[in-house]
Design an enzyme around this catalytic site. Structure first.
Site, PDB file in Angstrom:
ATOM      1  N   ASP A  15     -30.259  35.357 -19.286  1.00 32.17           N
ATOM      2  CA  ASP A  15     -28.956  35.409 -18.624  1.00 32.17           C
ATOM      3  C   ASP A  15     -28.796  34.130 -17.812  1.00 32.17           C
ATOM      4  O   ASP A  15     -29.661  33.805 -16.985  1.00 32.17           O
ATOM      5  CB  ASP A  15     -28.860  36.625 -17.698  1.00 32.17           C
ATOM      6  CG  ASP A  15     -28.824  37.936 -18.463  1.00 32.17           C
ATOM      7  OD1 ASP A  15     -28.818  37.896 -19.713  1.00 32.17           O
ATOM      8  OD2 ASP A  15     -28.807  38.992 -17.814  1.00 32.17           O
ATOM      9  N   ASP A  22     -20.397  47.763 -22.417  1.00 25.85           N
ATOM     10  CA  ASP A  22     -21.131  47.906 -21.162  1.00 25.85           C
ATOM     11  C   ASP A  22     -20.615  49.146 -20.442  1.00 25.85           C
ATOM     12  O   ASP A  22     -19.450  49.189 -20.032  1.00 25.85           O
ATOM     13  CB  ASP A  22     -20.947  46.662 -20.296  1.00 25.85           C
ATOM     14  CG  ASP A  22     -21.412  45.398 -21.005  1.00 25.85           C
ATOM     15  OD1 ASP A  22     -22.355  45.496 -21.809  1.00 25.85           O
ATOM     16  OD2 ASP A  22     -20.844  44.321 -20.756  1.00 25.85           O
TER      17      ASP A  22
END
Length: 256
Positions: free
Chosen positions: A8, A129
């Site tokens: 990330d 998500d």
């Protein structure tokens, strides 16, 4: 099942968030390519990249870092975060990425999603998500009107073949993955390849996901903290670790 270790990216660094909270960010590597090289050396074939700045604000502020990782490791890569136009999708595909993940755009601009899926086929994946039972968007800051099941039905109808599904409440929490959620998805949507993300924190998680027929699993914080050995996870995902049927057969062959 494939294992996709994750990087990330935020301000050019490899970071992890706790439950999607940008105020609870830990920096693990000032040069993410170094982390990616460790993944490759451990036997990874794929890498999962997320531009956290792009996810929250739009744009591609970490594209340079992502391209460096792709070029220097030779890994197959999927990337998501802030991908909301055909121009950005094309830029990533032209750079050699194997899959581009649409998150917010898959909710707010399904014409774009269909155009991209028609053009690039399996090169387009969708990120689902899940926060409080609904699909979250804009870096997990907002909840959409879609429940997980409704969203997956819609994506399958549009021809999306891969969905990366994250339980935000478990992301970075090291409390195990949401096995019940993934088991339900694989049973209900046979035409979709699901990738588990969020809370994959043990080899037992990896084996459970493999056994229920998941296509892939993303490993993030568990590797960064040393809770999971990547080589062991890759072997478990493939069913080649000692003690499995495949692993036992391989061992017998070696003895012969």
């Amino acid at each position: 099942m494939i294992i996709l270790p994750a990087v990330d990216m935020y301000e050019g660094k490899a970071v992890r968030l706790y439950k999607g909270d940008y105020d609870q960010m830990t920096v693990y590597d000032d040069r993410p390519v170094n982390t990616a090289m460790k993944f490759r050396d451990a036997g990874a074939q794929w890498i999962h990249l997320v531009d956290l700045q792009g996810a929250r604000d739009g744009g591609t502020p970490n594209m340079g870092v992502a391209r460096e990782i792709l070029e220097k490791t030779g890994l197959r890569a999927e990337i998501g975060g802030g991908i909301r136009s055909m121009e950005v999708i094309k830029a990533y595909m032209d750079a050699g990425f194997s899959r581009v993940i649409l998150g917010t755009a898959a909710v707010t601009d399904q014409e774009l999603l269909k155009e991209a899926a028609d053009l690039y086929g399996p090169g387009i994946a969708v990120g689902a998500d899940i926060k409080d039972g609904f699909v979250a968007i804009k870096g997990w800051k907002e909840k959409s009107e879609y429940t997980l099941e409704d969203f997956c039905e819609r994506m399958a109808a549009l021809g999306v073949g891969t969905i990366i599904c994250t339980d935000v409440s478990r992301d970075g929490a090291m409390k195990g993955t949401n096995r019940q959620m993934y088991k339900g998805l694989t049973a209900r949507f046979s035409s979709v390849d699901f990738v588990a993300s969020g809370g994959v924190s043990s080899i037992e998680d990896v084996k459970a996901l493999r056994d229920m027929g998941m296509y892939g699993a993303i490993i993030g914080k568990a590797w960064y903290t040393g809770a999971i050995d990547l080589k062991e996870a890759i072997a478990a995902a493939a069913g080649t670790e000692p003690g499995t049927e495949t692993g036992a057969a391989a061992a017998d062959t070696e003895e012969e």
